[in-house]
Design an enzyme around this catalytic site. Structure first.
Site, short mmCIF file in Angstrom:
data_model
loop_
_atom_site.label_atom_id
_atom_site.label_comp_id
_atom_site.label_asym_id
_atom_site.label_seq_id
_atom_site.Cartn_x
_atom_site.Cartn_y
_atom_site.Cartn_z
N ARG A 102 0.85 -0.93 -0.09
CA ARG A 102 -0.03 0.12 0.01
C ARG A 102 0.97 1.30 -0.11
O ARG A 102 0.44 2.16 -0.58
CB ARG A 102 -0.88 -0.09 1.28
N SER A 103 1.95 1.18 0.72
CA SER A 103 2.79 2.39 0.75
C SER A 103 3.51 2.51 -0.68
O SER A 103 3.67 3.87 -1.19
CB SER A 103 4.24 2.09 1.69
N PHE A 141 8.86 10.91 -3.06
CA PHE A 141 8.24 12.15 -2.57
C PHE A 141 9.38 12.55 -1.29
O PHE A 141 9.40 11.75 -0.41
CB PHE A 141 6.78 12.02 -2.02
N ALA A 255 -2.57 11.53 0.62
CA ALA A 255 -2.12 10.30 1.27
C ALA A 255 -2.51 9.88 2.38
O ALA A 255 -2.83 8.38 2.77
CB ALA A 255 -0.48 10.34 1.31
N GLU A 376 3.53 10.23 7.53
CA GLU A 376 2.51 11.11 7.17
C GLU A 376 1.55 11.89 8.48
O GLU A 376 0.51 11.91 8.37
CB GLU A 376 1.05 10.13 6.61
N GLY A 377 2.47 11.95 9.27
CA GLY A 377 2.13 12.83 10.30
C GLY A 377 2.10 11.89 11.59
O GLY A 377 1.21 11.08 11.52
C1 LIG Z 1 9.02 3.49 6.55
C2 LIG Z 1 8.98 4.98 6.38
C3 LIG Z 1 8.58 5.47 5.16
C4 LIG Z 1 8.74 6.99 5.22
N1 LIG Z 1 8.46 7.35 3.73
C5 LIG Z 1 8.70 8.70 3.65
C6 LIG Z 1 8.37 9.47 2.50
O1 LIG Z 1 8.11 8.65 1.45
N2 LIG Z 1 8.69 10.81 2.07
C7 LIG Z 1 8.89 11.54 3.32
O2 LIG Z 1 8.99 12.67 3.04
N3 LIG Z 1 8.97 10.79 4.61
C8 LIG Z 1 8.78 9.70 4.79
N4 LIG Z 1 8.81 9.09 5.87
C9 LIG Z 1 9.39 10.06 7.00
C10 LIG Z 1 7.94 10.36 8.00
O3 LIG Z 1 7.23 11.04 7.41
C11 LIG Z 1 8.64 11.07 9.30
O4 LIG Z 1 9.27 10.03 10.07
C12 LIG Z 1 7.44 11.47 10.24
O5 LIG Z 1 7.14 12.84 9.66
C13 LIG Z 1 8.22 11.99 11.66
O6 LIG Z 1 9.47 12.56 11.50
P1 LIG Z 1 10.57 12.09 12.55
O7 LIG Z 1 10.75 10.75 12.32
O8 LIG Z 1 11.83 13.18 11.87
O9 LIG Z 1 10.23 12.52 13.94
P2 LIG Z 1 10.21 13.77 14.81
O10 LIG Z 1 9.63 14.88 14.13
O11 LIG Z 1 11.69 13.98 15.04
O12 LIG Z 1 9.42 13.48 15.85
C14 LIG Z 1 9.71 12.61 16.95
C15 LIG Z 1 8.66 12.60 18.10
O13 LIG Z 1 8.58 13.77 18.57
C16 LIG Z 1 7.17 14.23 18.33
N5 LIG Z 1 7.09 15.37 18.31
C17 LIG Z 1 7.63 16.34 17.39
N6 LIG Z 1 7.32 17.66 17.36
C18 LIG Z 1 6.20 17.70 18.33
C19 LIG Z 1 5.42 18.56 19.07
N7 LIG Z 1 5.56 19.96 18.64
N8 LIG Z 1 4.55 18.31 20.10
C20 LIG Z 1 4.51 17.04 20.42
N9 LIG Z 1 5.30 15.98 19.89
C21 LIG Z 1 6.37 16.52 18.93
C22 LIG Z 1 6.52 13.19 17.47
O14 LIG Z 1 5.24 13.38 17.23
C23 LIG Z 1 7.33 12.01 17.63
O15 LIG Z 1 6.59 11.35 18.62
C24 LIG Z 1 8.66 7.92 6.20
C25 LIG Z 1 9.05 7.33 7.57
C26 LIG Z 1 9.00 5.75 7.55
C27 LIG Z 1 9.30 5.48 9.11
#
Ligand SMILES: Cc1cc2nc3c(=O)[nH]c(=O)nc-3n(C[C@H](O)[C@H](O)[C@H](O)COP(=O)(O)OP(=O)(O)OC[C@H]3O[C@@H](n4cnc5c(N)ncnc54)[C@H](O)[C@@H]3O)c2cc1C
Length: 397
Positions: A102-103, A141, A255, A376-377
């Site tokens: 699905r991803s 993306f 998405a 995706e958030g």
């Molecule tokens: C398998 C996989 C596939 C992916 N595919 C894509 C892709 O195709 N394209 C793409 O662009 N990205 C992709 N991602 C990335 C994904 O969108 C990010 O991992 C996600 O947005 C979270 O970012 P981060 O991992 O840097 O966590 P962080 O932003 O560092 O967050 C870490 C923790 O802190 C919390 N946090 C952060 N800010 C706050 C706040 N203000 N208040 C409270 N809590 C907070 C978060 O909720 C989380 O629990 C993918 C990730 C995975 C695991």
């Protein structure tokens, strides 16, 4: 006295009768995708998962293109022009096989193709969309960076114009689905005019996409880093519409909508495995499904599964009517992924030790959903979106 109408039989697969909301064409599309997944994914997925690979991804993409699953709800340029509900049903069936499949479809259709379709020039659309819809070109993306995930506004990747008008792109993207197999990357970067999207052919000099290994989730999915070292692009590589963060965020809304449905597919698969197991596994001289505690688990799982499917339908109908707000998508993603992971974990307990085996799908789905919970958030981001909508107060920073 008039005879009371005959009630339809209780259908354990559809206890709320949600299928009554579907048109014959919706059912036909669902069957097509379900059959494809049963033939092409289910016999191999445990092996792919164990190996941490998605072998034959290009062939799978072409097959998904041939059944109309890529860019499914987009109109024109070779896309199927399906309804949002039909796209959702496809996501559910694909994720019932594996979240990685699905991803692949979500990133191709709802992120890469959607960005070009919504914000691209006519020439960009003609160049990329028909081949992407056919699965001949895989897209990715690039929004997330090593140091900026939930906070993409502060991304470091940047694009500068040189004297001749070309763009020069530099930066790193992280966790990018389909990255290493993509023929085209939609990359978001800071410019003098704020964040803009760029259509980057992946054979551009200075572009590379090393695959990220050693994942314990979404193992049958290609996840990569994108490295952009002085990537030179022509002036018309920028997406002309969609300046600012609203561009990528609107792609994410699309998405995330698919995830509202897809997560219920993973939950359904785990639920079905738990029911079957509970009916055949005997302890203390009788099937464990006959114990009240097991039935309580199954009843609660069914309630959340079918509430989630009903919610997905409701959001799909709103999207088809052009009335779906991003906050409503946050509502759906927050609820359905959280409930789906809970259903998978409960299914795991019903299967006992067998629950941790790859012979059954439940642990695979549960570990996949750990990624779905974050990408995706994250849960917290969707709580903050709803919190802001409910109070009018922005608690993001
Ligand atoms: C398998 C996989 C596939 C992916 N595919 C894509 C892709 O195709 N394209 C793409 O662009 N990205 C992709 N991602 C990335 C994904 O969108 C990010 O991992 C996600 O947005 C979270 O970012 P981060 O991992 O840097 O966590 P962080 O932003 O560092 O967050 C870490 C923790 O802190 C919390 N946090 C952060 N800010 C706050 C706040 N203000 N208040 C409270 N809590 C907070 C978060 O909720 C989380 O629990 C993918 C990730 C995975 C695991």
């Amino acid at each position: 006295m008039a005879a009371s109408p005959k009630l339809p039989a209780f259908d354990p697969a559809d206890p709320l009768g949600v299928d009554d909301l579907l048109e014959p064409e919706d059912l036909a599309i669902r069957d097509t995708v379900r059959t494809w997944a049963a033939d092409r994914v289910l016999p191999h997925i445990a092996d792919w998962y164990e190996r941490g690979e998605l072998p034959g991804i290009r062939e799978l993409a072409r097959e998904l293109g041939s059944i109309g699953a890529l860019g499914m709800s987009l109109q024109g340029h070779g896309c199927a022009g399906a309804t949002a509900v039909q796209y959702g049903l496809a996501c559910l069936e694909l994720e019932a096989a594996d979240s990685g499949i699905r991803s692949l479809v979500s990133v191709q259709g709802s992120l890469a193709m959607y960005a070009i379709h919504r914000f691209g020039s006519e020439e960009q659309k003609q160049t990329w969309l028909p081949r992407m819809a056919a699965g001949e070109v895989i897209g990715c993306f690039g929004l997330t960076e090593p140091d900026h995930g939930s906070d993409p506004a502060n991304m470091r990747t940047h694009a500068k114009r040189d004297a001749g008008g070309d763009w020069i792109l530099n930066g790193r993207k992280m966790w990018i689905t389909n990255g290493s197999v993509a023929g085209v990357a939609v990359v978001w970067a800071q410019t003098e005019d704020g964040i803009r999207g760029f259509v980057v052919p992946t054979d551009s000099s200075g572009f590379s996409a090393p695959e990220i290994k050693h994942k314990w989730s979404l193992r049958a999915s290609v996840t990569s880093e994108l490295v952009l070292d002085d990537v030179r692009l022509p002036a018309d590589a920028v997406l002309p519409q969609g300046a600012g963060l609203r561009g990528p965020l609107s792609c994410l809304t699309h998405a995330r909508y698919g995830i509202v449905w897809g997560s219920m597919g993973a939950a359904r698969s785990s639920f079905e495995a738990a029911v079957e197991y509970a009916k055949s596994r005997e302890q203390f001289g009788r099937p464990i499904g006959g114990f009240q505690l097991t039935q309580a688990k199954l009843a609660d799982m069914a309630v959340e599964l079918h509430k989630g499917i009903l919610l997905a339908h409701h959001l799909g109908r709103r999207m088809d009517a052009g009335r779906l707000r991003p906050e409503q998508v946050s509502f759906g993603k927050l609820n359905n992924v959280r409930e789906a992971i809970d259903i998978c974990r409960t299914a795991r307990t019903i299967l006992g030790a067998n629950g941790i085996s790859l012979e059954y799908p439940v642990m695979r789905h549960a570990t996949n959903l750990e990624s779905v919970l974050t990408y995706e958030g994250t849960v917290e981001m969707h709580q903050l979106v709803l919190g802001k909508a409910l109070t009018g107060l922005d608690a993001f920073r």
